[in-house]
Write an enzyme that holds these catalytic residues in place. Structure first.
Site, mmCIF file in Angstrom:
data_model
loop_
_atom_site.group_PDB
_atom_site.id
_atom_site.type_symbol
_atom_site.label_atom_id
_atom_site.label_comp_id
_atom_site.label_asym_id
_atom_site.label_seq_id
_atom_site.Cartn_x
_atom_site.Cartn_y
_atom_site.Cartn_z
ATOM 1 N N THR A 15 0.819 -1.220 0.000
ATOM 2 C CA THR A 15 0.000 0.000 0.000
ATOM 3 C C THR A 15 0.853 1.271 0.000
ATOM 4 O O THR A 15 0.316 2.375 0.028
ATOM 5 C CB THR A 15 -0.894 0.016 1.259
ATOM 6 N N ARG A 43 -2.817 -1.212 9.831
ATOM 7 C CA ARG A 43 -3.523 -0.015 9.325
ATOM 8 C C ARG A 43 -4.244 -0.309 8.011
ATOM 9 O O ARG A 43 -5.309 0.233 7.744
ATOM 10 C CB ARG A 43 -2.531 1.141 9.083
ATOM 11 N N SER A 44 -3.622 -1.130 7.162
ATOM 12 C CA SER A 44 -4.205 -1.365 5.826
ATOM 13 C C SER A 44 -4.795 -2.760 5.657
ATOM 14 O O SER A 44 -5.379 -3.049 4.611
ATOM 15 C CB SER A 44 -3.132 -1.171 4.748
ATOM 16 N N ARG A 103 21.952 -4.167 2.465
ATOM 17 C CA ARG A 103 22.719 -3.789 1.261
ATOM 18 C C ARG A 103 24.215 -3.988 1.394
ATOM 19 O O ARG A 103 24.878 -4.377 0.438
ATOM 20 C CB ARG A 103 22.445 -2.326 0.891
ATOM 21 N N CYS A 132 17.462 4.616 -3.989
ATOM 22 C CA CYS A 132 16.910 5.181 -5.231
ATOM 23 C C CYS A 132 17.868 6.179 -5.894
ATOM 24 O O CYS A 132 17.877 6.313 -7.120
ATOM 25 C CB CYS A 132 15.569 5.848 -4.964
ATOM 26 N N GLN A 159 16.893 15.584 -4.749
ATOM 27 C CA GLN A 159 16.045 14.418 -4.532
ATOM 28 C C GLN A 159 14.579 14.779 -4.280
ATOM 29 O O GLN A 159 14.264 15.664 -3.485
ATOM 30 C CB GLN A 159 16.600 13.607 -3.345
ATOM 31 N N SER A 162 9.090 12.131 -2.936
ATOM 32 C CA SER A 162 8.587 10.752 -2.881
ATOM 33 C C SER A 162 9.683 9.775 -2.471
ATOM 34 O O SER A 162 9.388 8.624 -2.148
ATOM 35 C CB SER A 162 7.992 10.332 -4.230
ATOM 36 N N GLY A 163 10.939 10.234 -2.455
ATOM 37 C CA GLY A 163 12.017 9.403 -1.895
ATOM 38 C C GLY A 163 11.768 9.111 -0.425
ATOM 39 O O GLY A 163 12.303 8.160 0.134
ATOM 40 N N HIS A 246 14.636 11.860 -9.139
ATOM 41 C CA HIS A 246 15.885 12.302 -8.511
ATOM 42 C C HIS A 246 16.879 12.709 -9.601
ATOM 43 O O HIS A 246 16.991 12.034 -10.640
ATOM 44 C CB HIS A 246 16.532 11.161 -7.724
HETATM 45 N N1 LIG Z 1 10.303 6.052 -2.104
HETATM 46 C C1 LIG Z 1 11.420 5.769 -2.755
HETATM 47 O O1 LIG Z 1 11.836 6.458 -3.718
HETATM 48 C C2 LIG Z 1 12.226 4.596 -2.350
HETATM 49 C C3 LIG Z 1 13.247 4.224 -3.205
HETATM 50 C C4 LIG Z 1 14.061 3.176 -2.852
HETATM 51 C C5 LIG Z 1 13.807 2.515 -1.671
HETATM 52 N N2 LIG Z 1 12.782 2.864 -0.864
HETATM 53 C C6 LIG Z 1 12.538 2.042 0.321
HETATM 54 O O2 LIG Z 1 11.351 1.287 0.078
HETATM 55 C C7 LIG Z 1 10.669 1.058 1.301
HETATM 56 C C8 LIG Z 1 9.223 1.571 1.186
HETATM 57 O O3 LIG Z 1 9.275 2.964 0.952
HETATM 58 P P1 LIG Z 1 8.006 3.818 0.499
HETATM 59 O O4 LIG Z 1 8.593 5.072 -0.020
HETATM 60 O O5 LIG Z 1 7.085 3.023 -0.360
HETATM 61 O O6 LIG Z 1 7.280 4.082 1.931
HETATM 62 P P2 LIG Z 1 5.744 4.403 2.258
HETATM 63 O O7 LIG Z 1 5.076 5.079 1.133
HETATM 64 O O8 LIG Z 1 5.787 5.076 3.583
HETATM 65 O O9 LIG Z 1 5.061 2.950 2.428
HETATM 66 C C9 LIG Z 1 5.400 2.096 3.479
HETATM 67 C C10 LIG Z 1 4.708 0.756 3.304
HETATM 68 O O10 LIG Z 1 5.179 -0.128 4.333
HETATM 69 C C11 LIG Z 1 4.070 -0.611 5.078
HETATM 70 N N3 LIG Z 1 4.461 -0.762 6.495
HETATM 71 C C12 LIG Z 1 4.986 0.176 7.303
HETATM 72 N N4 LIG Z 1 5.190 -0.340 8.542
HETATM 73 C C13 LIG Z 1 4.785 -1.613 8.491
HETATM 74 C C14 LIG Z 1 4.717 -2.678 9.445
HETATM 75 N N5 LIG Z 1 5.133 -2.528 10.697
HETATM 76 N N6 LIG Z 1 4.229 -3.888 9.045
HETATM 77 C C15 LIG Z 1 3.805 -4.069 7.769
HETATM 78 N N7 LIG Z 1 3.832 -3.106 6.818
HETATM 79 C C16 LIG Z 1 4.325 -1.899 7.170
HETATM 80 C C17 LIG Z 1 2.987 0.428 4.919
HETATM 81 O O11 LIG Z 1 1.733 -0.192 5.148
HETATM 82 P P3 LIG Z 1 0.441 0.578 5.758
HETATM 83 O O12 LIG Z 1 -0.382 0.992 4.568
HETATM 84 O O13 LIG Z 1 -0.230 -0.478 6.551
HETATM 85 O O14 LIG Z 1 0.927 1.727 6.572
HETATM 86 C C18 LIG Z 1 3.181 0.820 3.457
HETATM 87 O O15 LIG Z 1 2.609 -0.153 2.610
HETATM 88 C C19 LIG Z 1 11.516 1.733 2.384
HETATM 89 O O16 LIG Z 1 12.389 0.760 2.930
HETATM 90 C C20 LIG Z 1 12.297 2.783 1.601
HETATM 91 O O17 LIG Z 1 13.486 3.142 2.247
HETATM 92 C C21 LIG Z 1 11.969 3.889 -1.182
#
Ligand SMILES: NC(=O)c1ccc[n+]([C@@H]2O[C@H](COP(=O)([O-])OP(=O)(O)OC[C@H]3O[C@@H](n4cnc5c(N)ncnc54)[C@H](OP(=O)(O)O)[C@@H]3O)[C@@H](O)[C@H]2O)c1
Length: 340
Positions: A15, A43-44, A103, A132, A159, A162-163, A246
């Protein structure tokens, strides 16, 4: 081992910002998903997401959810990857992790398939997807390295919000709306300073040596992916009020001199990289035009005034090539090599 048409796929964080794009990329690339298991927090849980035209219920991520699953994408939190990735591996799944947790672990391949897909052969259940910002940078560096070697890199990043996931996007939106309405902007909670109409030289967390952990990730991950443990990578990371995409302004020192023309040729010939570089018309890559694309766009290739070094500007969609697309490419490479 699962057959090529028979993969049970779980997505932890289905989500979230990356998770949602990941689902779309799996559909677009027709990854052979037999069954999808979307996972998130309480939550979801119970909400439905749409995948391949069908509504699928989101479940809580827990060890038992991985029973019978072949491949798990983790796109949630680092803590959750640490806790649950070994549980998924224990149950026979292969994990592709988007967090920074694994990593730099020597046993864990850190992979950008165009560059180091061979590293997958040694996986022990967990494969890491780079930061990213690292992905766009190494995609621009590798063609130059192959053409003329790589001695040092200086990069300043720009950056997108959305990062920092969905909360980052929401914080920018709320502050912009307040500014436009002439109302006081809500206090920042995701970023160190107000991000609307601003540039904030702070990404991630501060370390004791004055650097940010995001900057350290760029150094360490670039060295690991390129297999150049000693290459100098000097980094300044800046958050800018852009939803997606980015960018990096990069100064590259090569082992042997490389002309801008030869660099453009090497970059354009590399899979996943496109050169957009036309000073006459002012046509250069921008984050707005890379959004939704899987290409890394490179432009502003020019020789440094005082040396043989090269300047360039690279942009990539942090949610696609920086995260979801790269993860799906890793999954495709695993299937091709019968490693899942
Ligand atoms: N955004 C980027 O550009 C990017 C790029 C590379 C890597 N990342 C990495 O990718 C990962 C996700 O990032 P995002 O940007 O997508 O974050 P986000 O939009 O905040 O989404 C977080 C997701 O993780 C779930 N979550 C959080 N806590 C949880 C828990 N305790 N148990 C189960 N599910 C949980 C959330 O579910 P709920 O809906 O239930 O809250 C949501 O689906 C992170 O590790 C981030 O560092 C992000």
């Amino acid at each position: 081992m699962s057959s090529a048409k028979n993969v049970v796929v779980a997505v932890v964080g289905a989500t979230g910002a990356v998770g949602e794009v990941l689902l779309r990329v799996l559909e677009e690339r027709q990854f052979p998903v037999r069954q999808l298991v979307p996972l998130a927090s309480t939550r979801s849980a119970g909400k439905t997401i749409t995948f391949a035209g069908e509504a699928v219920e989101v479940q809580v991520a827990c060890p038992e959810a991985f029973e019978g699953v072949d491949l798990v994408f983790f796109a949630a939190t680092g803590g959750l990857s640490k806790e649950l990735a070994p549980e998924a591996v224990k149950r026979g799944a292969v994990v592709i992790d988007k967090s920074s947790t694994w990593r730099m672990d020597e046993q864990v391949p850190l992979v950008v398939p165009e560059i180091n897909a061979d590293a997958l052969e040694k996986h022990r259940g967990i494969i890491s997807n780079p930061n990213c910002t690292t992905t766009g940078l190494v995609m621009a560096l590798e063609p130059i390295r192959r053409a003329a070697g790589l001695k040092s890199v200086v990069v300043t990043t720009f950056q997108a919000v959305s990062g920092s996931g969905t909360p980052g996007i929401e914080e920018l939106d709320a502050q912009v709306k307040a500014k436009v309405a002439g109302e006081p902007a809500p206090e920042p909670t995701v970023f160190a300073s107000p991000i609307a109409y601003n540039a904030v030289p702070f990404c991630g967390a501060a370390m004791d040596d004055g650097y940010l952990d995001e900057e350290r990730k760029l150094l360490d991950e670039t060295r690991k992916i390129l297999g150049l443990p000693k290459v100098d990578v000097s980094v300044t990371c800046v958050r800018v009020p852009i939803p997606v995409g980015h960018s990096g302004a990069v100064l590259v020192e090569t082992e042997t001199p490389l002309s801008p023309e030869a660099a453009r040729e090497a970059l354009d010939a590399f899979p996943g990289v496109t050169v957009v570089d036309d000073p006459a018309t002012g046509k250069f890559p921008t984050p707005a035009e890379v959004e939704g694309s899987d290409e890394v766009l490179v432009g502003r290739v020019r020789k440094d005034y005082g040396s043989d070094k090269l300047w360039l500007w690279e942009v990539s969609d942090n949610l696609r090539k920086g995260a979801a697309t790269n993860a799906v490419q890793i999954a495709e490479a695993l299937l091709e090599r019968e490693l899942v």
